[in-house]
Enzyme design. Structure first.
Site, PDB file in Angstrom:
ATOM      1  N   CYS A  80      48.681  25.329  40.116  1.00 39.35           N
ATOM      2  CA  CYS A  80      48.293  26.495  40.915  1.00 39.35           C
ATOM      3  C   CYS A  80      47.499  25.997  42.121  1.00 39.35           C
ATOM      4  O   CYS A  80      46.417  25.430  41.984  1.00 39.35           O
ATOM      5  CB  CYS A  80      47.460  27.409  40.013  1.00 39.35           C
ATOM      6  SG  CYS A  80      46.868  28.860  40.838  1.00 39.35           S
TER       7      CYS A  80
ATOM      8  N   CYS B 179      39.273  33.849  51.277  1.00 39.27           N
ATOM      9  CA  CYS B 179      40.393  34.741  51.603  1.00 39.27           C
ATOM     10  C   CYS B 179      39.850  35.935  52.369  1.00 39.27           C
ATOM     11  O   CYS B 179      38.774  36.445  52.060  1.00 39.27           O
ATOM     12  CB  CYS B 179      41.086  35.212  50.326  1.00 39.27           C
ATOM     13  SG  CYS B 179      42.452  36.354  50.650  1.00 39.27           S
TER      14      CYS B 179
ATOM     15  N   CYS C  47      40.185  41.825  48.150  1.00 37.42           N
ATOM     16  CA  CYS C  47      40.547  42.668  47.000  1.00 37.42           C
ATOM     17  C   CYS C  47      39.308  42.739  46.103  1.00 37.42           C
ATOM     18  O   CYS C  47      38.643  41.722  45.873  1.00 37.42           O
ATOM     19  CB  CYS C  47      41.724  42.070  46.244  1.00 37.42           C
ATOM     20  SG  CYS C  47      43.156  41.845  47.311  1.00 37.42           S
TER      21      CYS C  47
ATOM     22  N   ASN D  13      40.536  39.118  34.468  1.00 44.27           N
ATOM     23  CA  ASN D  13      39.666  38.004  34.078  1.00 44.27           C
ATOM     24  C   ASN D  13      38.282  38.268  34.626  1.00 44.27           C
ATOM     25  O   ASN D  13      38.099  38.351  35.839  1.00 44.27           O
ATOM     26  CB  ASN D  13      40.190  36.694  34.654  1.00 44.27           C
ATOM     27  CG  ASN D  13      41.511  36.309  34.022  1.00 44.27           C
ATOM     28  OD1 ASN D  13      41.646  36.333  32.802  1.00 44.27           O
ATOM     29  ND2 ASN D  13      42.496  35.982  34.849  1.00 44.27           N
TER      30      ASN D  13
HETATM   31  N1  SAH Z   1      46.478  35.946  47.550  1.00 42.00           N
HETATM   32  C1  SAH Z   1      47.591  35.881  46.689  1.00 42.00           C
HETATM   33  C2  SAH Z   1      47.556  34.699  45.740  1.00 42.00           C
HETATM   34  C3  SAH Z   1      46.250  34.377  45.086  1.00 42.00           C
HETATM   35  S1  SAH Z   1      45.661  35.552  43.908  1.00 42.00           S
HETATM   36  C4  SAH Z   1      47.763  37.193  45.948  1.00 42.00           C
HETATM   37  O1  SAH Z   1      46.870  38.026  45.998  1.00 42.00           O
HETATM   38  O2  SAH Z   1      48.813  37.361  45.341  1.00 42.00           O
HETATM   39  C5  SAH Z   1      46.743  35.244  42.552  1.00 42.00           C
HETATM   40  C6  SAH Z   1      46.845  36.383  41.545  1.00 42.00           C
HETATM   41  O3  SAH Z   1      45.601  36.567  40.861  1.00 42.00           O
HETATM   42  C7  SAH Z   1      47.182  37.732  42.171  1.00 42.00           C
HETATM   43  O4  SAH Z   1      48.259  38.324  41.485  1.00 42.00           O
HETATM   44  C8  SAH Z   1      45.921  38.567  41.944  1.00 42.00           C
HETATM   45  O5  SAH Z   1      46.245  39.928  41.833  1.00 42.00           O
HETATM   46  C9  SAH Z   1      45.393  37.959  40.664  1.00 42.00           C
HETATM   47  N2  SAH Z   1      43.969  38.162  40.442  1.00 42.00           N
HETATM   48  C10 SAH Z   1      42.989  38.191  41.362  1.00 42.00           C
HETATM   49  N3  SAH Z   1      41.796  38.402  40.764  1.00 42.00           N
HETATM   50  C11 SAH Z   1      42.024  38.499  39.445  1.00 42.00           C
HETATM   51  C12 SAH Z   1      41.194  38.689  38.306  1.00 42.00           C
HETATM   52  N4  SAH Z   1      39.858  38.761  38.415  1.00 42.00           N
HETATM   53  N5  SAH Z   1      41.776  38.740  37.080  1.00 42.00           N
HETATM   54  C13 SAH Z   1      43.110  38.603  36.959  1.00 42.00           C
HETATM   55  N6  SAH Z   1      43.941  38.381  37.984  1.00 42.00           N
HETATM   56  C14 SAH Z   1      43.414  38.352  39.225  1.00 42.00           C
HETATM   57 FE1  SF4 Z   2      42.905  37.210  48.543  1.00 44.06          FE
HETATM   58 FE2  SF4 Z   2      43.318  39.503  47.235  1.00 44.06          FE
HETATM   59 FE3  SF4 Z   2      44.807  37.326  46.648  1.00 44.06          FE
HETATM   60 FE4  SF4 Z   2      42.203  37.432  46.000  1.00 44.06          FE
HETATM   61  S1  SF4 Z   2      43.843  38.741  45.174  1.00 44.06           S
HETATM   62  S2  SF4 Z   2      43.263  35.716  46.921  1.00 44.06           S
HETATM   63  S3  SF4 Z   2      41.342  38.597  47.734  1.00 44.06           S
HETATM   64  S4  SF4 Z   2      44.740  38.472  48.587  1.00 44.06           S
END
Ligand code: SAH
Ligand code: SF4
Length: 360
Positions: A113, A120, A124, A297
């Protein structure tokens, strides 16, 4: 030597795309096959210096040495191993920034990964990386070196790559595309495109652009089936709402016999109700895709909880009733904060407007 020469910034040769290496070779009046020799020395024989490229002339090696650096662009700062075998690597970049890379060993594959940015911009609300804000994009060499080093530490056993580490890969699309070309070119690293997955939060125009440039697996982080809820937990939704996102995703050219993937992080009492499962089922019914449901998580200071197993299974059951292929993704490496959304290296969270640096 004048000061201009002393001050010049030397590019890492791993920042060059295959086309740029070919151009360098032809600009210096060398035969085209020299480009293949160079790429094999860097990515297959993995030499540490240009001097070792023994089938190139001394003059040409000197020219390469003068023009580029070849050393690793990242340095290992820490390695942690989880009870479940997941390994998390903290790397230091040459400007002092830090990133994390996670290796997830499974029975039939070892998935790496990879991070694409320091922090970022997308903020989110359930993601630790998002709380850091965007510090900068990673260069191609910094992305590739995560693979090259971790693969080397683990006896060349990495089989799959997912861009699900720190950062939004499509907010660094030029470097991402370069890296994917190097990873998949048989004269470079030569991985099958079927073994590479890019995960995105939904930068709609960039999904289209990526699909025009490469064919790899796409995972879309949906996380909510209604705009009003998605706006709240993924601010990017205000710019690119769900209908546009689904439309761009289904048009993406995933490799043969592979499925478009949606990811859905389940947050207790936020997006885990029966009603949301039905809305999601109706939204995706009939689309050739798979859904990965990821129980949240937990990580400080994020304000959410993971639902009970009972709730998670009920959510899955409802999706199955819509004939959707759904899998609950077991969390790996939680004890070392190595699971999805738990990567923040050692950066503190900050509360600023997160998407101000985004170039979309
Ligand atoms: N920025 C990209 C890739 C990195 S995040 C994206 O958002 O897809 C990778 C994955 O982790 C995403 O599917 C996101 O929704 C998930 N993710 C982020 N925070 C999380 C958390 N606290 N618990 C579980 N999954 C999480
Ligand atoms: Fe960025 Fe959202 Fe992906 Fe986290 S889940 S890495 S904040 S885009």
């Amino acid at each position: 030597m004048d000061t201009e020469m002393l001050d010049r910034e030397i590019k890492n040769i791993k920042d060059l795309s295959p086309v740029e290496i070919e151009e360098f070779v032809s600009d210096n009046n060398m035969k085209p096959f020299r480009a293949r020799q160079i790429s094999k020395w860097i990515y297959q024989k993995r030499v540490a210096c240009f001097e070792e490229m023994s089938d190139l002339s001394k003059d040409f090696r000197d020219l390469l040495e003068f023009s580029f650096s070849i050393e690793s662009s990242i340095a290992l700062a820490q390695e942690q191993v989880s009870k479940d075998g997941t390994k998390k690597y903290l790397f230091k970049l040459s400007d002092g920034n830090q990133i994390e890379t996670v290796l997830i060993p499974e029975k039939s594959r070892n998935t790496l990964c990879i991070s694409s940015q320091v922090g970022c911009a997308l903020g989110c609300t359930f993601c630790l990386t998002g709380t850091v804000g965007k510090i900068r994009n990673l260069k191609p060499s910094e992305i590739l070196d995560q693979y090259l080093l971790v693969n080397q530490y683990n006896e060349d056993s990495v089989t799959n790559i997912v861009f699900m580490g720190m950062g939004e890969p499509l907010d660094n699309i030029d470097n991402l595309v370069r890296v994917i070309k190097i990873l998949t070119d048989p004269n470079y690293i030569g991985l099958s495109p079927k073994r590479i997955t890019v995960s995105t939060s939904g930068l709609v125009p960039k999904i289209k652009e990526l699909g025009e440039k490469v064919s790899i697996n796409l995972a879309v982080s949906l996380n909510a089936p209604r705009d009003e809820l998605r706006d709240e937990i993924m601010p990017i939704n205000k710019r690119y709402p769900i209908s546009d996102l689904i439309d761009a995703s289904v048009k993406f050219p995933v490799p043969n016999r592979k499925y478009l993937m949606f990811e859905y992080v389940l947050l207790k009492d936020v997006n885990d109700s029966d009603s949301d499962a039905h809305t999601l089922g109706r939204l995706l019914k009939g689309i050739k895709c798979k859904i990965n449901v990821i129980p949240f998580n937990e990580a400080q200071p994020l304000p959410y909880k993971s639902p009970s197993w009972e709730r998670i299974l009920k959510f899955q059951e409802i999706l199955i009733s819509y004939k959707i292929n759904v899998r609950i993704r077991k969390s790996r490496g939680n004890d070392i904060l190595g699971a999805c959304g738990q990567l923040a290296a050692t950066y503190p969270s900050k509360k600023t407007k997160k998407d101000k640096h985004l170039n979309t």
